[in-house]
Scaffold this active site. Structure first.
Site, PDB file in Angstrom:
ATOM      1  N   ASN A  65       0.808  -1.222   0.000  1.00 42.32           N
ATOM      2  CA  ASN A  65       0.000   0.000   0.000  1.00 42.32           C
ATOM      3  C   ASN A  65       0.838   1.268   0.000  1.00 42.32           C
ATOM      4  OD1 ASN A  65      -2.503   1.661   0.644  1.00 42.32           O
ATOM      5  ND2 ASN A  65      -1.282   2.043   2.497  1.00 42.32           N
TER       6      ASN A  65
ATOM      7  N   ASP B 278       1.303   7.051   0.079  1.00 42.89           N
ATOM      8  CA  ASP B 278       0.309   6.114  -0.445  1.00 42.89           C
ATOM      9  C   ASP B 278       0.526   5.868  -1.931  1.00 42.89           C
ATOM     10  OD1 ASP B 278      -2.247   4.669   0.277  1.00 42.89           O
ATOM     11  OD2 ASP B 278      -2.944   5.848  -1.436  1.00 42.89           O
TER      12      ASP B 278
ATOM     13  N   ASP C 137      -0.399  -6.766   3.742  1.00 44.90           N
ATOM     14  CA  ASP C 137      -0.615  -5.778   4.792  1.00 44.90           C
ATOM     15  C   ASP C 137      -1.559  -4.667   4.335  1.00 44.90           C
ATOM     16  OD1 ASP C 137       0.336  -4.578   7.413  1.00 44.90           O
ATOM     17  OD2 ASP C 137       0.997  -3.001   6.040  1.00 44.90           O
TER      18      ASP C 137
ATOM     19  N   HIS D   9      -6.853  -0.495   2.500  1.00 44.01           N
ATOM     20  CA  HIS D   9      -6.424   0.787   1.951  1.00 44.01           C
ATOM     21  C   HIS D   9      -6.085   0.688   0.465  1.00 44.01           C
ATOM     22  CE1 HIS D   9      -6.367   2.458   5.981  1.00 44.01           C
ATOM     23  NE2 HIS D   9      -5.759   1.343   6.372  1.00 44.01           N
TER      24      HIS D   9
ATOM     25  N   GLU E 157      -4.870  -8.649   5.366  1.00 42.52           N
ATOM     26  CA  GLU E 157      -5.282  -7.901   6.543  1.00 42.52           C
ATOM     27  C   GLU E 157      -6.336  -6.870   6.140  1.00 42.52           C
ATOM     28  OE1 GLU E 157      -3.311  -5.148  10.051  1.00 42.52           O
ATOM     29  OE2 GLU E 157      -2.789  -4.780   7.958  1.00 42.52           O
TER      30      GLU E 157
END
Length: 558
Positions: free
Chosen positions: A71, A131, A161, A165, A193
């Site tokens: 991410n 990001d 992970d 997002h 996740e």
């Protein structure tokens, strides 16, 4: 140890080049801030050493899954221009070693303000971490190339992970580029996740199950708390009705590297032997794919793994000494589970059938006709005679014994006859029997009819307490048995603190196997005045789960 005792895989920390934060003691989370996708010279070693680990585990029948950070890269609070652990220079939004430039990141360059707004969750920055624009073909290709590099080294799967997002369509495009795993056949195992945001518009785990399994955090939140509080009678109903996704889509755990710190009450450091019970019950219950935690002692929430500090040529706070599971700094919780993972493998998807209860803290259940397990979250032993669907025979107790490479079990067996079994479950412990561990068929048991802990006439109770004192004060453990002073602080167990370890105090005392006791911490001044910690007495019992004849107890001053 891992292969013969049933472990299918080990999840390892992110292996890519990361930031270096020596001024902050090399915190655990520096691994989660990538500088590049090189896997040379990280906190844990070199590319060659990583490849060697993967190969050795594979030879033992154990796969390696990598924690993959896709991410983001580094954050505003990181060392701004590096170098990273492998020497790469960087700045936020500029990572020439990948290469990534300013255009490879999203336009919302601020923290997420509304965690229930999907556009913000997936478009803005998670705790100021840069990001990545995962909708970009260049970013997708760079991430897939990194994962394929790991697959080429033998990595068989990924824990991805911070998935909520990243838009699901972006992940689908990245996963579609992944190679098959050599020697295993098929694509790598993927589990993701996806933390539930809680609001009506939040991104939720079911939105990603078409891409791979998801981590169901509800198991930690609900079941972990129930086991911590000794409410075992609620566990099977909770996993039947209270989880986020279907069982075959979920990965579950009592605690992980995040929850140990965000919810430290459910951890080995806080729960001790009850945490061992919690992980054993997670391996026995029927919901999801279980994952167990194996970790280290930490004095602050950010503290990284034991290391020898920064060394010339290896500045990342490297772990240069072999992990020592007999030492004080590594917990190695998986060792206390003995051969319990073989139970999970043996019972498969067989349903749970309740067989016995004794109050809220004691339960026993079958897994179809393939396994029987009993759990005791009280401070005294529990002998129970129960119906079971196991075929007649004598079975290795895999909760209290290991299985060697020759298939031999070093725990005593329990006999099933006429559809009944009588077991003695130790305090805060478990007994587990399954059809693939028959004593007479390939896994002979130690001392037929004996106890797995017979050689432990006494158990060394090792206390570790975190307490701040003024100069001259001592910390002692005072309790209900003579070895702990029979509640007289003058005769309690004196704890000591070493230079650099304060405010952690440690000491030990030998107690007869099976002793149940209550205790509290006290501070004793040079003039003999005593300060008792607040709250109720702590309850515990010594029960060595194997031949080490030792048990750890941790506490924090209240």
């Amino acid at each position: 140890m891992l292969g013969p005792n049933g472990y299918g895989a080990v999840q390892v920390s992110p292996p890519q080049e990361h930031v270096v934060l020596p001024g902050e003691g090399h915190p655990w989370w520096q691994d989660y801030q990538p500088v590049s996708y090189s896997i040379d010279n990280t906190r844990r070693g070199s590319r060659a050493e990583f490849a060697d680990m993967v190969a050795r585990c594979r030879d033992a029948g154990v796969r390696i899954y990598v924690d993959a950070v896709v991410n983001h890269m580094t954050g505003s609070g990181s060392v701004g221009s590096g170098p990273g652990s492998a020497g790469s220079t960087y700045a936020k939004y500029e990572y020439p070693a990948v290469p990534y430039g300013d255009g490879d990141f999203g336009d919302c360059r601020r923290d997420i303000a509304d965690g229930t707004d999907p556009a913000e969750v997936q478009g803005c920055e998670l705790v100021a971490l840069s990001d990545l624009d995962t909708g970009s073909a260049h970013v997708r290709g760079a991430v897939a190339d990194y994962l394929n590099d790991l697959i080429g080294l033998g990595v068989a799967g990924f824990r991805v992970d911070a998935v909520k997002h990243v838009p699901a369509a972006d992940l689908a495009a990245i996963y579609a580029r992944l190679d098959e795993v050599p020697g295993y056949g098929g694509r790598p195992c993927i589990f993701q996740e996806v933390l539930d945001g809680g609001g009506p518009e939040s991104i939720r785990p079911p939105g990603y199950t078409h891409l791979g399994d998801v981590i169901d955090e509800r198991y930690h939140d609900q079941v972990g708390a129930q086991i911590r509080d000794g409410r075992l009678d609620s566990v099977l109903e909770t996993v039947r009705t209270g989880m986020a996704v279907e069982s075959d889509q979920a990965v579950v755990f009592v605690d992980n590297h995040d929850s140990q710190r965000s919810d430290p009450s459910i951890s080995y450091q806080a729960m001790g032997q009850r945490h061992v019970l919690a992980q054993a019950l997670t391996l026995a219950q029927p919901y999801g794919t279980p994952k167990v935690m194996s970790s280290y002692r930490f004095e602050s929430t950010a503290q990284g793994p034991p290391s020898t500090g920064t060394e010339a040529g290896n500045p990342a706070g490297a772990i240069t000494a072999p992990t020592d599971c007999s030492g004080e700094r590594w917990f190695c919780e998986h060792r206390d589970l003995n051969a319990m993972p073989t139970f999970t493998n043996a019972v498969g998807e067989a349903p749970a059938v309740e067989r016995a209860e004794d109050g809220a803290a004691r339960i026993a259940f079958d897994r179809g006709e393939r396994g029987f397990a009993a759990f005791n979250a009280s401070g005294s032993g529990w002998t129970v005679t129960s119906a079971t669907g196991l075929p007649d025979g004598r079975y290795c107790d895999v909760a209290n014994g290991t299985i060697g490479a020759d298939g031999a079990c070093d725990s005593a067996g329990y006999a099933v006859s006429g559809g009944e079994v009588t077991v003695t479950v130790p305090p805060n412990g478990a007994v587990a029997l399954h059809v693939d561990a028959l004593c007479a068929e390939g896994a002979p048991c130690a001392d037929e009819g004996g106890s797995p802990d017979e050689e432990c006439a006494t158990v060394t109770a090792a206390f570790s307490a975190r307490a701040e004192t003024w100069y001259g004060q001592e910390v002692r453990v005072v309790g209900s048995v003579p070895a702990l002073g029979s509640w007289d602080p003058r005769d309690g167990v004196r704890l000591a603190t070493d230079e650099g370890a304060y405010p952690t105090w440690r000491g030990e005392v030998d107690l007869p196997e099976g002793t149940a006791f209550e205790y509290k911490l006290v501070k004793v001044a040079p003039d003999g005045s005593v300060q008792w910690e607040a709250g109720a007495n702590r309850s515990a019992a010594v029960n060595s789960p194997d031949a080490r004849c030792a048990q750890a107890f941790t506490a924090e001053w209240r």
